[in-house]
Design a protein around this motif. Structure first.
Motif: not given
Length: 187
Positions: A117-130, A144-159
């Motif tokens: 199915f169609p998919s998009i992976v969103v990743a950060s340059e500063t994610d401690e888990y990947v 999947s299409r990759l979307v780099n969102v820059g330096a936003l950590g793990h893209l969680n609450s702390e972001s």
């Protein structure tokens, strides 16, 4: 056309009140896939819970997974007969890394088959888990299409993403790609 059902799929520990997934549930009417035990995940159990949630959804489904839930979705996709409109895979935890918690390593190896199915992976340059490179490898393997969102950590609450309108735009993109209608909003 029936409105889409948006299912949020949180990772280890679930998503707290400041997490964008929780805010999307409150603002946009997304439904959370509730796991029995958020602290001690079991891959097969999490996959079965996801399967039941998708099968029970009243309309076409878009999955919105975060962290360990991305591995859950990859395992689920390899075994399901259910169809989904698309999947947003945000900050996929690299379950193959030796330094990950044993609970996370229980989802290894990360499935690398192309997603059906169609998919998009969103990743950060500063994610401690990947690393961004590893997230890119996941995206390539999954188709999947990759979307780099820059330096936003793990893209969680702390972001500090709040309602994360850029992420919501990706959900809208996934839903419009197949003409399944607009994401349902409201409660």
């Amino acid at each position: 056309m029936r409105p889409l059902t948006l299912l949020t799929v949180p990772g280890l520990g679930s998503s707290g009140p400041a997490h964008w997934q929780t805010r999307w549930e409150q603002q946009h009417g997304c439904r959370r896939v509730e796991q029995r035990d958020w602290q001690r995940p079991v891959c097969a159990e999490w996959v079965a819970t996801l399967e039941a949630a998708v099968a029970a959804a009243p309309g076409p489904v878009v999955l919105v997974a975060h962290s360990l839930a991305c591995a859950t979705v990859a395992h689920w996709a390899a075994a399901t007969k259910c169809q989904v409109v698309g999947v947003l895979l945000v900050g996929p935890a690299d379950v193959d890394r030796r330094e990950m918690l044993p609970e996370v390593r229980g989802f290894a190896p990360m499935p690398l088959a192309r997603l059906p199915f169609p998919s998009i992976v969103v990743a950060s340059e500063t994610d401690e888990y990947v690393t961004l490179a590893r997230a890119g490898a996941f995206a390539a393997a999954w188709g999947s299409r990759l979307v780099n969102v820059g330096a936003l950590g793990h893209l969680n609450s702390e972001s500090g993403l709040g309602l994360w309108p850029a992420g919501w735009a990706l959900v809208r993109e996934l839903s419009s790609n197949v003409g399944a209608g607009e994401p349902a909003t409201g409660g």
